[in-house]
Design an enzyme around this catalytic site. Structure first.
Site, mmCIF file in Angstrom:
data_model
loop_
_atom_site.group_PDB
_atom_site.id
_atom_site.type_symbol
_atom_site.label_atom_id
_atom_site.label_comp_id
_atom_site.label_asym_id
_atom_site.label_seq_id
_atom_site.Cartn_x
_atom_site.Cartn_y
_atom_site.Cartn_z
ATOM 1 N N HIS A 149 0.844 -1.195 0.000
ATOM 2 C CA HIS A 149 0.000 0.000 0.000
ATOM 3 C C HIS A 149 0.877 1.241 0.000
ATOM 4 C CE1 HIS A 149 -3.540 2.454 0.901
ATOM 5 N NE2 HIS A 149 -2.770 3.120 1.735
ATOM 6 N N ARG A 201 -12.546 14.470 8.080
ATOM 7 C CA ARG A 201 -11.192 15.030 8.177
ATOM 8 C C ARG A 201 -10.892 15.916 6.982
ATOM 9 N NH1 ARG A 201 -7.805 10.003 8.230
ATOM 10 N NH2 ARG A 201 -6.066 11.431 8.148
ATOM 11 N N SER A 221 -6.413 5.115 9.937
ATOM 12 C CA SER A 221 -7.164 5.062 8.679
ATOM 13 C C SER A 221 -6.567 4.019 7.742
ATOM 14 C CB SER A 221 -7.136 6.446 8.033
ATOM 15 O OG SER A 221 -7.616 6.411 6.713
ATOM 16 N N LYS A 271 -8.108 -0.301 7.337
ATOM 17 C CA LYS A 271 -8.550 -0.848 6.049
ATOM 18 C C LYS A 271 -7.693 -2.036 5.633
ATOM 19 C CE LYS A 271 -8.339 3.272 4.403
ATOM 20 N NZ LYS A 271 -8.355 4.577 3.761
HETATM 21 N N1 URA Z 1 -4.645 7.359 3.120
HETATM 22 C C1 URA Z 1 -5.651 6.874 3.890
HETATM 23 O O1 URA Z 1 -6.244 5.868 3.561
HETATM 24 N N2 URA Z 1 -5.977 7.519 5.018
HETATM 25 C C2 URA Z 1 -5.338 8.618 5.423
HETATM 26 O O2 URA Z 1 -5.674 9.139 6.465
HETATM 27 C C3 URA Z 1 -4.304 9.122 4.621
HETATM 28 C C4 URA Z 1 -3.969 8.469 3.477
#
Ligand code: URA
Ligand code: CA
Length: 445
Positions: free
Chosen positions: A82, A168, A183, A187
């Site tokens: 990622h 945000r 965040s 995920k």
């Molecule tokens: N990418 C994300 O998925 N979340 C964030 O807060 C910043 C970058």
């Protein structure tokens, strides 16, 4: 428990308990608290920070706020990669097939473009027929059969993040280390893989504005990953210029195919191989990332990587002929090549502005409902440190209209600074962060 109590505590800089953070994640996921209270709490977190323990508890609560993909039917170590977001960063399309060709089980859920950064799903959808909306069962079956799939989220993963991220974005609280870490990791943990290589960008196109902040983000991601019992390695890599020379959805797919076909090299390949080497390390296939890189180079040279991309495109319903004939990808009606017009050295780039230029041409969304124009974008062959003359090709614009090309050309010219004094090429690698610590890379490229 009420959200007001949590706001009061965080306002005073106190630590929130695991139960309180779970309450926050639930309130965000099911919208049971008003947005103004969530927003106030986010700002209190942005201003007063969180401990690693709080960040890990919030991450796990956000992970648990929705579905968790079950990939246990896939044998072997599933490795994900990622990036925190870049421009011309199509590393996934280069390294997913190469790593899979070398035996890594690549079960990857990707995202869409956000702001100035591109998204892998949008790029893949520029391939005629390509499907990224697989069910979990289809996703699992494809990875079992060919060892690689790159898809959108297969379920309702981390819905708490969806709410919090949207808030945000409009409350100036994106740049909070604990909020970014929770965040990203919520995920990735919900996506069900066994290990994760994170590419944390540093430079003018990165989410963090200084190298020190990018390093701090990488270190926090690794620490919290460890608290969540997930092996995480983070590389800090350069985003002072677009990673590849192509920016725009179909253009980036073309560049990935050019690289896999052995027709193109450069920083995109260099960084993809380094990230892939660490994926092979986490998969337990090599003892040293350099050995993984060497094996991926062999897969590149033998054409195994391009064959694997073809298999993946076929499995997801796409037109595999694009791998042999990139002109079958969407083509823009206006293609214009412009030269540098001045002599000197490429000194720096405002990479965020370059990403926004592609977005304004139609390659990215300005609002959620926007339809993308897959064909548009630009090719920028010049790199920081290059010596140029007035005739050196500067940029190839791929636009929907002449007016779009004019606007993009002006933006790109002002985003790329050419000056009289020589300068060093931009760095690709800054550091690798593991649970053992941070090691700065010596080499510049
Ligand atoms: N990418 C994300 O998925 N979340 C964030 O807060 C910043 C970058
Ligand atoms: Ca991305």
């Amino acid at each position: 428990m009420t959200l007001l109590e949590l706001i009061e505590k965080k306002k005073l800089g106190k630590e929130l308990t695991r139960e309180e953070l779970a309450f926050l994640a639930r309130a965000a996921a099911d919208h049971s608290a008003p947005d103004y209270q969530l927003a106030a709490l986010l700002m209190a977190i942005r201003l007063n920070g969180m401990t690693d323990r709080e960040t890990a508890d919030l991450t796990l609560a956000m992970r648990d706020s929705g579905d968790i993909a079950d990939l246990s039917a896939i044998p072997g170590v599933k490795v994900d990669k990622h990036s925190t977001g870049g421009v011309g960063d199509t590393a996934t399309l280069v390294l997913a097939p190469l790593a899979a060709a070398c035996g890594v089980t690549v079960a990857k859920m990707s995202g869409r473009g956000l702001g100035h950064t591109g998204g892998t799903l949008d790029k893949l959808e520029s391939i005629p027929g390509m499907r990224v909306g697989l069910t979990e069962a289809e996703f699992v079956r494809q990875v079992q059969e060919i060892g690689v799939a790159v898809v959108g989220q297969t379920g309702r993963l981390a819905p708490a993040d969806k709410t919090l991220y949207a808030l945000r974005d409009v409350t100036s609280t994106v740049d909070s280390l604990p909020l970014i870490v929770s965040s990203i990791l919520s995920k990735k943990l919900a996506a069900g893989t066994d290990a994760i290589v994170l590419d944390v960008k540093a430079g003018s196109g990165a989410i963090m504005h200084t190298l020190e902040d990018s390093l701090a983000l990488a270190e926090a991601l690794v620490r919290v990953g460890a608290l969540a019992h997930k092996p995480v390695i983070a590389l800090v890599t350069g985003m002072d210029q677009p990673l590849g020379t192509h920016v725009g959805n179909a253009l980036e797919v073309k560049e990935a195919i050019d690289v896999l076909a052995g027709r193109a090299e450069g920083d995109l390949l260099t960084v993809s191989l380094r990230l892939g080497g660490y994926m092979m390390l986490l998969a337990g296939l090599v003892d040293r990332p350099e050995d993984g890189e060497a094996r991926m180079r062999k897969a590149l040279a033998s054409g195994a990587g391009l064959r694997k991309l073809k298999e993946m495109i076929a499995a997801q319903g796409g037109d595999t002929r694009v791998c042999d004939d990139v002109s079958l990808l969407p083509q823009a009606p206006v293609i214009r090549t412009v030269s540098c017009r001045q002599a000197g050295f490429v000194r720096s780039m405002d990479t965020t502005a370059l990403g926004l230029a592609a977005q304004a041409m139609g390659a990215g969304r300005l609002s959620l409902e926007d339809q993308l124009d897959y064909a548009v974008g630009f090719v920028l062959p010049v790199r920081i440190g290059d010596r140029v003359t007035p005739d050196t090709p500067f940029c190839e614009l791929h636009a929907r209209t002449e007016a779009d090309a004019d606007r993009a050309e002006a933006t790109i010219r002002s985003a790329v600074r050419i000056g009289g004094a020589p300068c060093e090429p931009a760095r690709n690698f800054y550091a690798v962060v593991t649970t053992e610590g941070t090691r700065r890379f010596e080499e510049k490229r």
